[in-house]
Design a protein around this motif. Structure first.
Motif, PDB file in Angstrom:
ATOM      1  N   ILE A 179       0.859  -1.193   0.000  1.00 37.14           N
ATOM      2  CA  ILE A 179       0.000   0.000   0.000  1.00 37.14           C
ATOM      3  C   ILE A 179       0.889   1.236   0.000  1.00 37.14           C
ATOM      4  CG2 ILE A 179      -1.716   1.311   1.330  1.00 37.14           C
ATOM      5  CD1 ILE A 179      -2.599  -1.368   2.576  1.00 37.14           C
ATOM      6  N   PHE A 180       0.629   2.139  -0.917  1.00 40.27           N
ATOM      7  CA  PHE A 180       1.413   3.369  -0.977  1.00 40.27           C
ATOM      8  C   PHE A 180       0.552   4.536  -0.524  1.00 40.27           C
ATOM      9  CE2 PHE A 180       3.649   0.481  -3.644  1.00 40.27           C
ATOM     10  CZ  PHE A 180       4.993   0.867  -3.611  1.00 40.27           C
ATOM     11  N   ARG A 181       0.879   5.097   0.629  1.00 39.43           N
ATOM     12  CA  ARG A 181       0.204   6.333   1.039  1.00 39.43           C
ATOM     13  C   ARG A 181       1.006   7.477   0.433  1.00 39.43           C
ATOM     14  NH1 ARG A 181      -1.186   7.471   7.194  1.00 39.43           N
ATOM     15  NH2 ARG A 181      -3.016   6.276   6.593  1.00 39.43           N
ATOM     16  N   VAL A 182       0.402   8.092  -0.580  1.00 39.13           N
ATOM     17  CA  VAL A 182       1.124   9.132  -1.316  1.00 39.13           C
ATOM     18  C   VAL A 182       0.599  10.495  -0.895  1.00 39.13           C
ATOM     19  CG1 VAL A 182       1.877   9.871  -3.603  1.00 39.13           C
ATOM     20  CG2 VAL A 182       1.122   7.516  -3.262  1.00 39.13           C
ATOM     21  N   PHE A 183       1.515  11.392  -0.565  1.00 39.24           N
ATOM     22  CA  PHE A 183       1.069  12.755  -0.259  1.00 39.24           C
ATOM     23  C   PHE A 183       2.017  13.753  -0.895  1.00 39.24           C
ATOM     24  CE2 PHE A 183       3.921  14.827   2.794  1.00 39.24           C
ATOM     25  CZ  PHE A 183       4.718  13.786   3.218  1.00 39.24           C
ATOM     26  N   ASP A 184       1.540  14.987  -0.982  1.00 36.19           N
ATOM     27  CA  ASP A 184       2.398  16.072  -1.450  1.00 36.19           C
ATOM     28  C   ASP A 184       2.219  17.224  -0.472  1.00 36.19           C
ATOM     29  OD1 ASP A 184       4.006  17.567  -3.531  1.00 36.19           O
ATOM     30  OD2 ASP A 184       2.217  18.836  -3.377  1.00 36.19           O
ATOM     31  N   ALA A 185       3.332  17.818  -0.098  1.00 34.83           N
ATOM     32  CA  ALA A 185       3.285  18.849   0.942  1.00 34.83           C
ATOM     33  C   ALA A 185       2.430  20.042   0.539  1.00 34.83           C
ATOM     34  CB  ALA A 185       4.697  19.314   1.286  1.00 34.83           C
ATOM     35  N   LEU A 186       2.267  20.286  -0.758  1.00 34.74           N
ATOM     36  CA  LEU A 186       1.444  21.409  -1.203  1.00 34.74           C
ATOM     37  C   LEU A 186       0.039  20.950  -1.606  1.00 34.74           C
ATOM     38  CD1 LEU A 186       3.959  23.460  -3.414  1.00 34.74           C
ATOM     39  CD2 LEU A 186       3.606  23.543  -0.963  1.00 34.74           C
ATOM     40  N   ASN A 187      -0.252  19.655  -1.436  1.00 31.87           N
ATOM     41  CA  ASN A 187      -1.499  19.076  -1.950  1.00 31.87           C
ATOM     42  C   ASN A 187      -1.641  19.354  -3.449  1.00 31.87           C
ATOM     43  OD1 ASN A 187      -2.426  17.865   0.419  1.00 31.87           O
ATOM     44  ND2 ASN A 187      -3.504  19.720   1.097  1.00 31.87           N
ATOM     45  N   ASP A 188      -0.515  19.393  -4.140  1.00 34.47           N
ATOM     46  CA  ASP A 188      -0.526  19.556  -5.598  1.00 34.47           C
ATOM     47  C   ASP A 188      -0.399  18.149  -6.190  1.00 34.47           C
ATOM     48  OD1 ASP A 188      -0.065  19.956  -8.276  1.00 34.47           O
ATOM     49  OD2 ASP A 188       1.351  21.605  -8.002  1.00 34.47           O
ATOM     50  N   PHE A 189      -1.529  17.587  -6.604  1.00 34.12           N
ATOM     51  CA  PHE A 189      -1.550  16.170  -6.981  1.00 34.12           C
ATOM     52  C   PHE A 189      -0.875  15.884  -8.321  1.00 34.12           C
ATOM     53  CE2 PHE A 189      -5.565  15.999  -4.176  1.00 34.12           C
ATOM     54  CZ  PHE A 189      -4.775  15.885  -3.049  1.00 34.12           C
ATOM     55  N   ARG A 190      -0.452  16.935  -9.017  1.00 34.20           N
ATOM     56  CA  ARG A 190       0.363  16.665 -10.214  1.00 34.20           C
ATOM     57  C   ARG A 190       1.660  15.968  -9.793  1.00 34.20           C
ATOM     58  NH1 ARG A 190       1.213  22.421 -12.602  1.00 34.20           N
ATOM     59  NH2 ARG A 190       1.794  22.656 -10.442  1.00 34.20           N
ATOM     60  N   ASN A 191       2.054  16.193  -8.517  1.00 29.24           N
ATOM     61  CA  ASN A 191       3.265  15.539  -8.012  1.00 29.24           C
ATOM     62  C   ASN A 191       3.053  14.055  -7.689  1.00 29.24           C
ATOM     63  OD1 ASN A 191       4.980  17.772  -8.210  1.00 29.24           O
ATOM     64  ND2 ASN A 191       4.262  18.590  -6.252  1.00 29.24           N
ATOM     65  N   PHE A 192       1.808  13.563  -7.855  1.00 29.52           N
ATOM     66  CA  PHE A 192       1.519  12.131  -7.654  1.00 29.52           C
ATOM     67  C   PHE A 192       1.682  11.340  -8.953  1.00 29.52           C
ATOM     68  CE2 PHE A 192      -1.791  12.179  -3.935  1.00 29.52           C
ATOM     69  CZ  PHE A 192      -0.942  12.953  -3.194  1.00 29.52           C
ATOM     70  N   GLU A 193       1.529  12.051 -10.080  1.00 31.00           N
ATOM     71  CA  GLU A 193       1.288  11.366 -11.353  1.00 31.00           C
ATOM     72  C   GLU A 193       2.271  10.238 -11.667  1.00 31.00           C
ATOM     73  OE1 GLU A 193       0.896  14.385 -14.405  1.00 31.00           O
ATOM     74  OE2 GLU A 193      -0.823  15.270 -13.371  1.00 31.00           O
ATOM     75  N   THR A 194       3.555  10.541 -11.551  1.00 33.34           N
ATOM     76  CA  THR A 194       4.554   9.543 -11.941  1.00 33.34           C
ATOM     77  C   THR A 194       4.537   8.346 -10.991  1.00 33.34           C
ATOM     78  OG1 THR A 194       5.880  11.335 -12.816  1.00 33.34           O
ATOM     79  CG2 THR A 194       6.987   9.231 -12.513  1.00 33.34           C
ATOM     80  N   ALA A 195       4.467   8.622  -9.690  1.00 32.16           N
ATOM     81  CA  ALA A 195       4.461   7.529  -8.709  1.00 32.16           C
ATOM     82  C   ALA A 195       3.229   6.649  -8.911  1.00 32.16           C
ATOM     83  CB  ALA A 195       4.489   8.094  -7.292  1.00 32.16           C
ATOM     84  N   VAL A 196       2.074   7.289  -9.096  1.00 32.91           N
ATOM     85  CA  VAL A 196       0.822   6.538  -9.211  1.00 32.91           C
ATOM     86  C   VAL A 196       0.817   5.641 -10.452  1.00 32.91           C
ATOM     87  CG1 VAL A 196      -1.666   6.814  -9.618  1.00 32.91           C
ATOM     88  CG2 VAL A 196      -0.547   8.123  -7.808  1.00 32.91           C
ATOM     89  N   LYS A 197       1.411   6.142 -11.519  1.00 28.36           N
ATOM     90  CA  LYS A 197       1.493   5.341 -12.753  1.00 28.36           C
ATOM     91  C   LYS A 197       2.176   3.994 -12.448  1.00 28.36           C
ATOM     92  CE  LYS A 197       4.630   6.306 -15.813  1.00 28.36           C
ATOM     93  NZ  LYS A 197       5.514   7.297 -16.469  1.00 28.36           N
ATOM     94  N   ILE A 198       3.258   4.035 -11.692  1.00 29.37           N
ATOM     95  CA  ILE A 198       3.996   2.804 -11.384  1.00 29.37           C
ATOM     96  C   ILE A 198       3.236   1.940 -10.370  1.00 29.37           C
ATOM     97  CG2 ILE A 198       6.209   1.851 -10.576  1.00 29.37           C
ATOM     98  CD1 ILE A 198       6.405   3.472 -13.177  1.00 29.37           C
ATOM     99  N   ILE A 199       2.613   2.580  -9.379  1.00 22.38           N
ATOM    100  CA  ILE A 199       1.842   1.828  -8.374  1.00 22.38           C
ATOM    101  C   ILE A 199       0.724   1.047  -9.069  1.00 22.38           C
ATOM    102  CG2 ILE A 199       0.272   2.050  -6.381  1.00 22.38           C
ATOM    103  CD1 ILE A 199       1.873   4.692  -5.701  1.00 22.38           C
ATOM    104  N   GLN A 200       0.025   1.745  -9.987  1.00 24.26           N
ATOM    105  CA  GLN A 200      -1.099   1.092 -10.668  1.00 24.26           C
ATOM    106  C   GLN A 200      -0.630   0.027 -11.649  1.00 24.26           C
ATOM    107  OE1 GLN A 200      -3.212   4.639 -11.930  1.00 24.26           O
ATOM    108  NE2 GLN A 200      -4.528   4.605 -10.116  1.00 24.26           N
ATOM    109  N   LYS A 201       0.510   0.283 -12.284  1.00 22.53           N
ATOM    110  CA  LYS A 201       1.051  -0.714 -13.215  1.00 22.53           C
ATOM    111  C   LYS A 201       1.350  -2.025 -12.471  1.00 22.53           C
ATOM    112  CE  LYS A 201       5.269  -1.103 -15.304  1.00 22.53           C
ATOM    113  NZ  LYS A 201       6.499  -0.424 -15.741  1.00 22.53           N
ATOM    114  N   ASN A 202       1.787  -1.898 -11.222  1.00 19.68           N
ATOM    115  CA  ASN A 202       2.109  -3.078 -10.416  1.00 19.68           C
ATOM    116  C   ASN A 202       0.892  -3.633  -9.673  1.00 19.68           C
ATOM    117  OD1 ASN A 202       5.264  -3.636 -10.245  1.00 19.68           O
ATOM    118  ND2 ASN A 202       4.979  -1.438 -10.477  1.00 19.68           N
ATOM    119  N   LYS A 203      -0.286  -3.037  -9.939  1.00 20.59           N
ATOM    120  CA  LYS A 203      -1.525  -3.450  -9.267  1.00 20.59           C
ATOM    121  C   LYS A 203      -1.411  -3.378  -7.746  1.00 20.59           C
ATOM    122  CE  LYS A 203      -3.646  -6.083 -12.946  1.00 20.59           C
ATOM    123  NZ  LYS A 203      -2.807  -5.516 -13.997  1.00 20.59           N
TER     124      LYS A 203
END
Ligand code: CO
Length: 662
Positions: free
Chosen positions: A135-159
């Protein structure tokens, strides 16, 4: 059944006896003992060996998940514990086979303090998946979720499970005001749902959510989005378990707690009282209180090893300052340490007064790693160095990056005067960017592979270098026996701990004998050194491994300052002249000497002896409290002496560089 206690149904005693395991809607619980627990209470110094003692029992409790990695663990393990963080996941996984592992990931910051290039993010997240994070709890200090995009792509690719976290912040003492309203969080939650979040967490890192705000917020989120809602708060202000209970009444799906020895103070609510509180209700956790108690007893045994890191400056276990200043637990102790190192602890009140102003100037951003450090250290700089208020005479590199947009979009626009000043000589340009920060960062992995050559044996090693360019290589040298591991970094046995604690007790009782240096017995071999504070006075306590003659004497002359952090021994990586004390540096009359404005670690010298330098040019980079400070040359001239090297720790006032003016 049917006493309705604010949304929680209570069974009668009779029903409880038979129905206990059949709660309709049990609260799911994530345990944080192995990550946020020791991070909050013991400066993240928890060692794998002490987790293994209870690992199998923890696996039997029935936790929804266990947070075991991420946050500050990666940095601390490589910097202070000489433990390979990747190995920790693999070892724990062998003992905890049923409970999913979760980690805290700072979005594009990963487990570091700046935004990394996409290729570093992709590689890191992939390796975290491969090594066993579920489980990846992903956060960004500015709540700018564009900073999630790359990490989430890999998390979802790995299901794997993507938990989107929203940093909880306030404009005023309670929710409301203009910025951080229920609407703000609902809007953010909908964005996360759209991104495909499997769960959504409210991440209250400072422990400031009040019970009724928690109730209203969770209710609103449950109505607005379909994905399960998870609440993370800290006990710090004293409202932690009240907030959790109200959140349970409002229908929260998952909560975060710690095992009792790792709970309360700046950590989290303990699980044990909640299990009993919810016993026999429709939200009964189903957990066995006796098993929890057995684990607690085991965990207690290792606590003496960590008490050294606990905040024992006051008797109260709650901190009302947190409600007023919104400072995350860790940030507060960092600020105090920073001021103490600069002999300026008396300026703490000024720092607290100035902090909200700096936060406002910097776009009213939430305070969480790394923004808590960015705002905190800039505030300290303003208080200590500005001749007039709001001058921003010493702007850290991270504040410049923030002003440029490298951390993402701030909640409110940055003060334009501060921004202009910060970007005046900024190398990337004076006009801030508006696109996703990752889009402007050049790939970093090829350079890292080059830099780590001969030291890194695999991709996991290379990532350590990518994240921490100075302390990472140092760690790899310990790991592969290329450099001796400093005594401070080695684990202590419980016997050593007991000896040390006995000495601290003696010191507290005023029984320590002061030995002037010349009369001190010859230092035996195998001596271990401990830093002990008694009534604010610093003692260096030396313990023979056999436990025989122990010497304690006041360390430096007054004013007493905090010893340098238990940092690893300096590495002489660069061909600079041998390290000398500040008194040994040859500075002739008329030479300009650059003194360290604050204690810290040398990140790099930009010049070498004999180089020509210009006024205002950056000659070296000094890290203090994880912030980089570019130190500028005070005159035109030629570099005459460089007494330190990359990775060296320096004290306030140490000579960093000598220039012969031209
Ligand atoms: Co936390």
């Amino acid at each position: 059944m049917k006493m309705d206690n604010h949304g929680v149904l209570q069974m009668t005693q009779m029903q409880y006896a038979t129905d206990r395991r059949r709660a309709e809607n049990p609260v799911k619980v994530q345990d944080l003992t192995f990550r946020d627990g020791h991070q909050s209470l013991f400066a993240t110094r928890g060692r794998t060996e002490d987790m293994l003692v209870v690992a199998e029992q923890m696996d039997k409790v029935g936790f929804y998940s266990m947070e075991v990695w991420g946050g500050a663990t990666f940095d601390t393990m490589t910097r202070y514990l000489n433990e390979d963080p990747w190995e920790r996941i693999r070892v724990l996984k062998k003992h905890i086979r049923n409970t999913p592992f979760s980690m805290l990931l700072r979005g594009q910051n990963l487990v570091g303090y700046r935004n990394y290039a996409d290729d570093v993010v992709e590689t890191f997240v992939q390796r975290a998946c491969d090594n066993g994070i579920d489980i990846f709890r992903v956060f960004d200090a500015l709540n700018d979720f564009r900073n999630f995009e790359t990490a989430v792509k890999i998390i979802q690719k790995n299901k794997k499970h993507f938990q989107g976290a929203i940093c909880y912040s306030l404009t005023e003492m309670r929710m409301g005001g203009e910025i951080y309203t229920i609407d703000y969080y609902v809007k953010k939650a909908k964005e996360l749902e759209k991104m495909g979040a499997d769960t959504i967490a409210i991440k209250d890192m400072a422990g400031i959510i009040s019970p009724y705000d928690a109730y209203n917020l969770i209710k609103a989120l449950k109505e607005a989005v379909k994905v399960p809602i998870h609440l993370h708060t800290h006990f710090t202000s004293g409202m932690g378990d009240l907030a959790l209970l109200k959140a349970v009444e409002a229908g929260v799906d998952i909560i975060d707690t710690c095992m009792a020895p790792y709970a309360y103070r700046t950590s989290h609510a303990a699980i044990e009282p909640l299990v009993v509180t919810l016993l026999g209700t429709n939200r009964d956790t189903g957990m066995d209180i006796k098993l929890l108690d057995a684990i607690d007893k085991e965990l207690e045994k290792a606590i003496p090893k960590y008490m050294h890191y606990a905040d024992n400056t006051k008797y109260s276990i709650i901190d009302t300052n947190v409600i007023i200043h919104q400072t995350p637990g860790g940030m507060l102790s960092n600020l105090v340490n920073q001021l103490r190192q600069m002999d300026a602890l008396d300026r703490l009140d000024e720092v607290f007064e100035t902090l909200p102003k700096v936060r406002k100037d910097l776009g009213m951003i939430p305070l969480v790693t790394p923004t808590s450090q960015i705002v905190g250290i800039q505030t300290v700089n303003n208080v200590l160095f500005d001749k007039k208020p709001g001058e921003y005479s010493h702007i850290t590199e991270q504040v410049k990056d923030l002003c440029y947009g490298l951390y993402g979009e701030t909640t409110r626009p940055i003060n334009s005067e501060v921004r202009a000043k910060a970007l005046k000589d900024y190398p990337r340009g004076q006009k801030p960017i508006t696109k996703r920060p990752g889009d402007v960062l050049e790939p970093e992995m090829p350079g890292i592979k080059e830099q780590a050559k001969g030291l890194a044996k695999d991709i996991d090693d290379e990532l350590i270098v990518a994240l921490y360019p100075v302390t990472g290589p140092k760690f790899l040298k310990w790991k592969y026996g290329l450099e001796e591991v400093p005594a401070d970094v080695k684990p202590l046995s419980i016997e050593e701990v007991e000896k040390k604690n006995a000495l601290i007790e003696k010191a507290l009782a005023g029984k320590l004998v002061e030995c002037p240096d010349k009369e001190a017995p010859e230092k035996p071999e195998n001596i271990r050194t401990f830093d002990v504070f008694v009534d604010g006075e610093y003692f260096k306590v030396e313990v023979n491994e056999k436990g025989v003659p122990a010497i304690a004497r006041p360390a430096a002359a007054k004013p007493v300052s905090q010893p340098k952090p238990a940092a690893p021994a300096p590495v002489k990586a660069d061909p600079v002249p041998a390290k000398a004390s500040k008194n040994e540096v040859a500075a002739a009359d008329g030479d300009q000497v650059i003194h360290a404005p604050m204690p810290g670690m040398i990140i790099s010298y930009e010049k070498k002896v004999g180089d020509t330098v210009k006024y205002g040019e950056t000659v070296l980079v000094l890290e203090a409290m994880k912030m980089y400070n570019n130190i500028a040359c005070p005159c035109d001239g030629v570099v005459k002496a460089i007494p330190f090297g990359k990775g060296d720790s320096v004290g306030k006032g140490d000579t960093l560089l000598v220039v012969s003016p031209k």
